[in-house]
Motif scaffolding. Structure first.
Motif, short mmCIF file in Angstrom:
data_model
loop_
_atom_site.label_atom_id
_atom_site.label_comp_id
_atom_site.label_asym_id
_atom_site.label_seq_id
_atom_site.Cartn_x
_atom_site.Cartn_y
_atom_site.Cartn_z
N UNK A 1 0.82 -1.25 0.18
CA UNK A 1 0.20 0.13 0.01
C UNK A 1 0.90 1.36 -0.05
N UNK A 2 0.67 2.25 -1.07
CA UNK A 2 1.37 3.35 -1.13
C UNK A 2 0.40 4.35 -0.53
N UNK A 3 0.68 5.07 0.48
CA UNK A 3 -0.28 6.00 1.21
C UNK A 3 0.31 7.34 1.64
N UNK A 4 -0.23 8.18 1.16
CA UNK A 4 0.01 9.77 1.25
C UNK A 4 -0.48 10.31 2.43
N UNK A 5 0.34 10.90 3.24
CA UNK A 5 -0.13 11.55 4.71
C UNK A 5 -0.09 12.89 4.49
N UNK A 6 -0.92 13.71 5.10
CA UNK A 6 -0.86 15.25 5.09
C UNK A 6 -0.03 15.53 6.48
N UNK A 7 0.21 16.82 6.89
CA UNK A 7 1.02 17.04 7.89
C UNK A 7 0.57 16.64 9.50
N UNK A 8 -0.75 16.25 9.46
CA UNK A 8 -1.53 15.86 10.56
C UNK A 8 -1.52 14.48 10.81
N UNK A 9 -0.86 13.74 9.52
CA UNK A 9 -1.05 12.38 9.50
C UNK A 9 -2.21 11.72 8.98
N UNK A 10 -3.07 12.51 8.41
CA UNK A 10 -4.56 12.05 7.75
C UNK A 10 -4.09 11.45 6.29
N UNK A 11 -4.80 10.39 5.93
CA UNK A 11 -4.41 9.90 4.54
C UNK A 11 -5.30 11.04 3.62
N UNK A 12 -4.24 11.11 2.71
CA UNK A 12 -4.90 12.09 1.38
C UNK A 12 -5.03 11.51 0.18
N UNK A 13 -4.14 10.28 0.00
CA UNK A 13 -4.35 9.52 -1.10
C UNK A 13 -3.74 8.00 -0.74
N UNK A 14 -3.89 7.26 -1.70
CA UNK A 14 -3.55 5.95 -1.53
C UNK A 14 -3.67 5.18 -2.91
N UNK A 15 -2.71 4.06 -3.19
CA UNK A 15 -2.97 3.30 -4.23
C UNK A 15 -2.35 1.86 -3.57
N UNK A 16 -2.69 0.95 -4.34
CA UNK A 16 -2.02 -0.59 -4.01
C UNK A 16 -1.20 -1.31 -5.10
N UNK A 17 -0.43 -1.89 -4.82
CA UNK A 17 0.49 -2.49 -5.88
C UNK A 17 0.44 -4.16 -5.41
N UNK A 18 -0.27 -5.07 -6.29
CA UNK A 18 -0.51 -6.43 -6.34
C UNK A 18 0.60 -7.16 -6.99
N UNK A 19 0.71 -8.30 -6.53
CA UNK A 19 1.70 -9.32 -7.16
C UNK A 19 0.77 -10.24 -7.94
N UNK A 20 0.70 -10.28 -9.38
CA UNK A 20 -0.01 -11.02 -9.80
C UNK A 20 0.73 -12.26 -10.51
N UNK A 21 1.85 -12.47 -9.87
CA UNK A 21 2.65 -13.54 -10.26
C UNK A 21 3.65 -13.03 -11.62
N UNK A 22 3.04 -13.25 -12.67
CA UNK A 22 3.86 -12.90 -13.88
C UNK A 22 3.82 -11.43 -14.30
#
Length: 146
Positions: free
Chosen positions: A47-68
């Protein structure tokens, strides 16, 4: 920015990640679908998570391993953070995590140009997912764009 597997996400951060995805994908985009699909908890998921100065989540994405290949998904920026290049910051991190592997994603059709800047190309016909037109995209192995 925080990059972690689900087991290493602080509980409050994990909650905010899933709440943001629900607020945008299910409520704002009016797409009732099961966001919690089990893939967030897989050992290879990051999980890639962007946090603001107060530690709140402002954005996210996920990277999955699909094998190939790796798969990037659930890319979302909070309404308060849009238009500031935050999605690009997360994509830069995601691409670094993927390295030279082939990478796949399903892009909302209007965002295909954004992903093309990272070396992605449309890899099939457009399809409707929950009322929103998407296109499958892939970045071939070894393409280090942008």
């Amino acid at each position: 920015m925080l990059v972690a597997g689900a087991a290493d996400l602080p509980v409050r951060t994990a909650y905010e990640v899933w709440r943001l995805r629900q607020d945008v994908f299910v409520v704002e985009q009016d797409c009732p679908y099961p966001d919690l699909d089990g893939r967030d908890l897989e050992d290879g998921t990051r999980h890639v998570v962007l946090l603001d100065d107060d530690g709140a989540v402002t954005g996210t994405l996920r990277v999955l391993d699909d094998g190939d290949a790796a798969r990037i998904g659930r890319v979302v920026v909070a309404p308060s953070g849009r238009g500031r290049g935050l999605a690009a910051l997360m994509m830069d991190e995601a691409m670094a995590l993927c390295g030279d592997r082939e990478v796949r994603l399903d892009a909302q059709a209007g965002l295909a140009g954004f992903y093309e800047a990272y070396g992605f190309e449309v890899a099939g016909p457009a399809f409707d997912e929950d009322g929103i037109l998407h296109v499958p995209m892939r970045r071939p192995r070894g393409d280090g764009s942008p």
